[in-house]
Structures are given as structure tokens and as C-alpha cells.
Motif scaffolding. Structure first.
Motif, PDB file in Angstrom:
ATOM      1  N   ALA A 252      -5.325  13.499  -3.087  1.00 56.20           N
ATOM      2  CA  ALA A 252      -6.350  12.844  -3.898  1.00 56.20           C
ATOM      3  C   ALA A 252      -5.800  11.939  -4.995  1.00 56.20           C
ATOM      4  O   ALA A 252      -6.472  10.992  -5.409  1.00 56.20           O
ATOM      5  CB  ALA A 252      -7.264  13.899  -4.526  1.00 56.20           C
ATOM      6  N   ALA A 253      -4.604  12.201  -5.479  1.00 53.30           N
ATOM      7  CA  ALA A 253      -4.074  11.417  -6.599  1.00 53.30           C
ATOM      8  C   ALA A 253      -3.375  10.159  -6.092  1.00 53.30           C
ATOM      9  O   ALA A 253      -2.589  10.218  -5.144  1.00 53.30           O
ATOM     10  CB  ALA A 253      -3.095  12.257  -7.405  1.00 53.30           C
ATOM     11  N   PRO A 254      -3.631   9.006  -6.707  1.00 54.18           N
ATOM     12  CA  PRO A 254      -2.883   7.796  -6.343  1.00 54.18           C
ATOM     13  C   PRO A 254      -1.389   7.979  -6.598  1.00 54.18           C
ATOM     14  O   PRO A 254      -0.979   8.721  -7.490  1.00 54.18           O
ATOM     15  CB  PRO A 254      -3.480   6.723  -7.259  1.00 54.18           C
ATOM     16  N   VAL A 255      -0.580   7.283  -5.786  1.00 51.91           N
ATOM     17  CA  VAL A 255       0.877   7.361  -5.920  1.00 51.91           C
ATOM     18  C   VAL A 255       1.449   5.951  -6.040  1.00 51.91           C
ATOM     19  O   VAL A 255       0.757   4.958  -5.830  1.00 51.91           O
ATOM     20  CB  VAL A 255       1.504   8.111  -4.727  1.00 51.91           C
ATOM     21  N   SER A 256       2.743   5.865  -6.340  1.00 52.56           N
ATOM     22  CA  SER A 256       3.332   4.593  -6.759  1.00 52.56           C
ATOM     23  C   SER A 256       4.128   3.873  -5.684  1.00 52.56           C
ATOM     24  O   SER A 256       4.797   2.878  -5.972  1.00 52.56           O
ATOM     25  CB  SER A 256       4.249   4.832  -7.964  1.00 52.56           C
ATOM     26  N   GLY A 257       4.086   4.325  -4.427  1.00 48.10           N
ATOM     27  CA  GLY A 257       4.972   3.790  -3.411  1.00 48.10           C
ATOM     28  C   GLY A 257       4.882   2.287  -3.207  1.00 48.10           C
ATOM     29  O   GLY A 257       5.907   1.609  -3.058  1.00 48.10           O
ATOM     30  N   VAL A 258       3.674   1.736  -3.180  1.00 42.56           N
ATOM     31  CA  VAL A 258       3.527   0.295  -2.987  1.00 42.56           C
ATOM     32  C   VAL A 258       4.188  -0.463  -4.133  1.00 42.56           C
ATOM     33  O   VAL A 258       4.943  -1.421  -3.926  1.00 42.56           O
ATOM     34  CB  VAL A 258       2.040  -0.096  -2.856  1.00 42.56           C
ATOM     35  N   ARG A 259       3.935  -0.030  -5.334  1.00 42.47           N
ATOM     36  CA  ARG A 259       4.539  -0.675  -6.506  1.00 42.47           C
ATOM     37  C   ARG A 259       6.063  -0.515  -6.504  1.00 42.47           C
ATOM     38  O   ARG A 259       6.793  -1.451  -6.859  1.00 42.47           O
ATOM     39  CB  ARG A 259       3.951  -0.087  -7.788  1.00 42.47           C
ATOM     40  N   ASP A 260       6.547   0.655  -6.090  1.00 38.97           N
ATOM     41  CA  ASP A 260       7.990   0.893  -6.078  1.00 38.97           C
ATOM     42  C   ASP A 260       8.710  -0.063  -5.132  1.00 38.97           C
ATOM     43  O   ASP A 260       9.827  -0.511  -5.423  1.00 38.97           O
ATOM     44  CB  ASP A 260       8.285   2.335  -5.662  1.00 38.97           C
ATOM     45  N   VAL A 261       8.092  -0.374  -3.996  1.00 36.75           N
ATOM     46  CA  VAL A 261       8.736  -1.241  -3.007  1.00 36.75           C
ATOM     47  C   VAL A 261       8.476  -2.714  -3.290  1.00 36.75           C
ATOM     48  O   VAL A 261       9.380  -3.549  -3.218  1.00 36.75           O
ATOM     49  CB  VAL A 261       8.271  -0.885  -1.580  1.00 36.75           C
ATOM     50  N   LEU A 262       7.229  -3.053  -3.603  1.00 42.84           N
ATOM     51  CA  LEU A 262       6.827  -4.457  -3.686  1.00 42.84           C
ATOM     52  C   LEU A 262       6.814  -5.023  -5.100  1.00 42.84           C
ATOM     53  O   LEU A 262       6.737  -6.247  -5.281  1.00 42.84           O
ATOM     54  CB  LEU A 262       5.433  -4.637  -3.079  1.00 42.84           C
ATOM     55  N   GLY A 263       6.841  -4.145  -6.112  1.00 41.33           N
ATOM     56  CA  GLY A 263       6.804  -4.632  -7.486  1.00 41.33           C
ATOM     57  C   GLY A 263       5.445  -5.143  -7.907  1.00 41.33           C
ATOM     58  O   GLY A 263       5.337  -5.901  -8.882  1.00 41.33           O
ATOM     59  N   ARG A 264       4.400  -4.745  -7.213  1.00 45.32           N
ATOM     60  CA  ARG A 264       3.025  -5.125  -7.569  1.00 45.32           C
ATOM     61  C   ARG A 264       2.109  -3.953  -7.264  1.00 45.32           C
ATOM     62  O   ARG A 264       2.476  -3.005  -6.549  1.00 45.32           O
ATOM     63  CB  ARG A 264       2.567  -6.354  -6.784  1.00 45.32           C
ATOM     64  N   GLU A 265       0.906  -4.022  -7.795  1.00 46.16           N
ATOM     65  CA  GLU A 265      -0.071  -2.979  -7.526  1.00 46.16           C
ATOM     66  C   GLU A 265      -0.654  -3.144  -6.119  1.00 46.16           C
ATOM     67  O   GLU A 265      -0.748  -4.271  -5.597  1.00 46.16           O
ATOM     68  CB  GLU A 265      -1.212  -3.035  -8.551  1.00 46.16           C
ATOM     69  N   PRO A 266      -1.048  -2.052  -5.484  1.00 47.19           N
ATOM     70  CA  PRO A 266      -1.722  -2.160  -4.189  1.00 47.19           C
ATOM     71  C   PRO A 266      -3.107  -2.763  -4.335  1.00 47.19           C
ATOM     72  O   PRO A 266      -3.685  -2.791  -5.434  1.00 47.19           O
ATOM     73  CB  PRO A 266      -1.797  -0.713  -3.703  1.00 47.19           C
ATOM     74  N   ARG A 267      -3.652  -3.254  -3.231  1.00 45.69           N
ATOM     75  CA  ARG A 267      -4.985  -3.853  -3.242  1.00 45.69           C
ATOM     76  C   ARG A 267      -6.043  -2.784  -3.496  1.00 45.69           C
ATOM     77  O   ARG A 267      -5.997  -1.686  -2.943  1.00 45.69           O
ATOM     78  CB  ARG A 267      -5.258  -4.541  -1.898  1.00 45.69           C
ATOM     79  N   ASP A 268      -7.024  -3.141  -4.291  1.00 45.14           N
ATOM     80  CA  ASP A 268      -8.116  -2.220  -4.589  1.00 45.14           C
ATOM     81  C   ASP A 268      -9.107  -2.175  -3.428  1.00 45.14           C
ATOM     82  O   ASP A 268      -9.251  -3.147  -2.665  1.00 45.14           O
ATOM     83  CB  ASP A 268      -8.846  -2.654  -5.861  1.00 45.14           C
ATOM     84  N   PHE A 269      -9.798  -1.070  -3.293  1.00 40.75           N
ATOM     85  CA  PHE A 269     -10.781  -0.904  -2.225  1.00 40.75           C
ATOM     86  C   PHE A 269     -11.852  -1.982  -2.283  1.00 40.75           C
ATOM     87  O   PHE A 269     -12.352  -2.434  -1.244  1.00 40.75           O
ATOM     88  CB  PHE A 269     -11.423   0.485  -2.328  1.00 40.75           C
ATOM     89  N   SER A 270     -12.185  -2.420  -3.476  1.00 37.50           N
ATOM     90  CA  SER A 270     -13.230  -3.436  -3.614  1.00 37.50           C
ATOM     91  C   SER A 270     -12.815  -4.756  -2.971  1.00 37.50           C
ATOM     92  O   SER A 270     -13.658  -5.506  -2.463  1.00 37.50           O
ATOM     93  CB  SER A 270     -13.562  -3.658  -5.094  1.00 37.50           C
ATOM     94  N   VAL A 271     -11.520  -5.062  -2.981  1.00 38.98           N
ATOM     95  CA  VAL A 271     -11.023  -6.282  -2.339  1.00 38.98           C
ATOM     96  C   VAL A 271     -11.249  -6.188  -0.837  1.00 38.98           C
ATOM     97  O   VAL A 271     -11.703  -7.136  -0.190  1.00 38.98           O
ATOM     98  CB  VAL A 271      -9.532  -6.492  -2.661  1.00 38.98           C
ATOM     99  N   TYR A 272     -10.909  -5.037  -0.278  1.00 42.64           N
ATOM    100  CA  TYR A 272     -11.156  -4.809   1.145  1.00 42.64           C
ATOM    101  C   TYR A 272     -12.633  -4.896   1.468  1.00 42.64           C
ATOM    102  O   TYR A 272     -13.032  -5.549   2.451  1.00 42.64           O
ATOM    103  CB  TYR A 272     -10.621  -3.440   1.565  1.00 42.64           C
ATOM    104  N   ALA A 273     -13.472  -4.231   0.680  1.00 42.98           N
ATOM    105  CA  ALA A 273     -14.918  -4.201   0.959  1.00 42.98           C
ATOM    106  C   ALA A 273     -15.503  -5.616   1.003  1.00 42.98           C
ATOM    107  O   ALA A 273     -16.261  -5.971   1.919  1.00 42.98           O
ATOM    108  CB  ALA A 273     -15.637  -3.381  -0.099  1.00 42.98           C
TER     109      ALA A 273
END
Length: 283
Positions: A252-273
Motif C-alpha cells: 500500500a505504501a508508495p516506494v522510491s524505485g522510479v525516482r531512484d533510477v530515473l531521477g524524477r517522480e513517477p506519473r500520477d494516476f490522474s495523468v493516466y486517467a
């Protein structure tokens, strides 16, 4: 990884298994746009590969230095395939697994658990990615038809889920396959925000302008609905068990893997929607 190995991997072909799947078909163009030579392999794609037909293994492995491994439905062939890949010269493996597999893997996702074990022991440059539930499951997979009908019923309660956009997974995999510095790492991947399935469906309804609702049901009721719709009973029960496990909140808790690899935040669900609604994903 030595400099010689780095050069070898950079100049060799990258093999993408499951190249017509949700992650693979996004990963292939990213690698090609970056100037890499890619062999896109699947049962029905550019290059034929079938886990159950071992005559297809050697041709796809020829000249390959790095491999994106999406496991088969059953774990039995994985060890033999990895052995053959290493013997053929593959030196870098990126394994698509799932978040929580270290807890539930042998029970719910034995192929993912086996792929992780085998590649770790293969004496190669390996990295594992473990994503949360895909956002694209709402329009490309088992959640799509129920949403189109206006009702998604699952045995998940109100547990939040930090859904991960598959485009982020593809971006991460492309980096891991082509850049050094990630050997022996396990990256958990999630979106930036956890929201319940009910809240997710509400966002999709608002974005699409379609009537959609979420209903929490029991695992037995879920299995019954799936089997009535033609899903085999054992498959239905396995899906129910995974969802029931998610309902306990392990992921349930967000994790940092995308930021750790890419240096940016992951896309928010609202962007996908918004993007899915604009693409008329639900008509």
C-alpha cells in the motif's frame, strides 16, 4: 561489471521477451529510439519465441548481450533457458517480477519467484524490478470489460494501492538494460500516490464521463462471477487469492524505485486517467 563487459553489452543485441505485452511493447521502441539493436520476441511478434518450444530459444539468443526477462506461466523452463542464455553470451538480465513476490511468490507467482532465484545464481549482471498493480490494467486487462459495463467488483476492500504506470516501468527497464551501476539491485516500483480501487474508479469515471462504480465483494463471490463469465475455476481462485493478499495492505505504501533510477517522480494516476479517457479507452 568490467569495462570490457560494459562495452560488450553496449554493442550487442538486446533481447526483449514478451515484446507484445504491456511492458515489452513500450520498451522496444524506447530502446530503438536510443539507437540500440533490439530483438523483439514473443509467440506472435517480430521474432518467434515460445517457452514451450525449445527450438525457438537458440535463434533468439544469438548475439544477445542483454535480456529483458518476462517469465512464462509456469516456472519449469526458466532455469534451462537462463543456462542456455548465459552459455550463448548474455551478460545482463533485467527481470520483471512483482512487488511482494518475496512474500507470496511461491504461492501466487511461482514463475516470478523462480526467475529471480535463477538469475541471481547465474553469475551475471542482474537487476530485478518489482512493480505494483499496473494503471493500464484498468483499460488493457481484466478490469477493462467490467469498467466498460459500469461496475468493477473486487475483493480488495478499501486498501490503497499506488498504481504504477507501465510507461514508467518501460523507462526504468530501458535504463537498467543500457546503463551501468544497477547490478545486484532490486527496485520496487510504484506510483507517487496510493488510492483505493474505489477512488481510482471514481477518477476514471470523472475523466471519461462514463458511469463507473466500484463494489467490494467477497473472494467467493468474485470467483463465482469470473467462472460464470468463462474464466477457469483455478485461474479465478488464483486471482482472488492475489487480490485478497493485496487487501492486507502489504503493497500500500508508495516506494522510491522510479525516482531512484530515473531521477524524477513517477506519473500520477490522474495523468493516466486523462490520457486513457482522451484515447477513448472505454468508448
Amino acid at each position: 561489471m568490467t569495462d570490457n563487459k560494459a562495452v560488450q553489452t553496449a554493442n550487442s543485441t538486446i533481447l526483449v521477451l514478451g515484446a507484445t505485452g504491456k511492458t515489452g511493447r513500450r520498451l522496444v521502441p524506447r530502446l530503438r529510439d536510443a539507437g540500440r539493436t533490439v530483438r523483439a520476441a514473443s509467440r506472435s511478434g517480430e521474432t518467434r519465441f515460445d517457452w514451450a518450444d525449445r527450438t525457438t530459444w537458440a535463434p533468439v539468443l544469438e548475439g544477445v548481450g542483454a535480456l529483458y526477462l518476462v517469465g512464462p506461466p509456469t516456472p519449469e523452463p526458466i532455469a534451462d533457458f537462463v543456462d542456455q542464455a548465459v552459455a550463448a553470451g548474455v551478460r545482463r538480465f533485467v527481470v520483471l517480477s512483482g512487488r511482494g513476490v518475496e512474500v507470496y511468490g511461491d504461492s501466487f507467482e511461482p514463475s516470478m519467484a523462480e526467475a529471480e532465484r535463477v538469475v541471481r545464481d547465474a553469475g551475471v549482471d542482474w537487476t530485478v524490478i518489482r512493480p505494483n498493480n499496473f494503471t493500464q490494467n484498468f483499460d488493457e486487462d481484466i478490469f477493462a470489460a467490467p469498467l466498460l459495463a459500469g461496475r468493477l467488483a473486487l475483493p480488495v476492500g478499501d486498501v490503497p494501492e499506488p498504481f504504477i504506470d507501465v510507461d514508467d516501468i518501460a523507462d526504468v527497464a530501458a535504463v537498467l538494460l543500457t546503463e551501468d551501476g544497477h547490478t545486484g539491485r532490486v527496485y520496487e516500483l510504484s506510483g507517487p500516490r496510493a488510492l483505493s480501487f474505489a477512488d481510482a474508479v471514481a477518477e476514471l469515471a470523472e475523466a471519461s464521463g462514463r458511469p463507473m462504480r466500484f463494489e467490494d465483494i467477497t473472494a467467493d463471490a468474485y470467483v463465482a462471477e469470473l467462472t460464470e463469465g468463462g474464466v477457469p475455476a483455478d485461474t479465478a481462485r488464483a486471482l482472488a487469492d492475489v487480490l485478497a493478499w493485496l487487501a492486507d495492505g502489504y503493497n500500500a505504501a508508495p516506494v522510491s524505485g522510479v525516482r531512484d533510477v530515473l531521477g524524477r517522480e513517477p506519473r500520477d494516476f490522474s495523468v493516466y486517467a486523462k490520457a486513457a479517457a482522451e484515447a477513448k479507452a472505454w468508448g
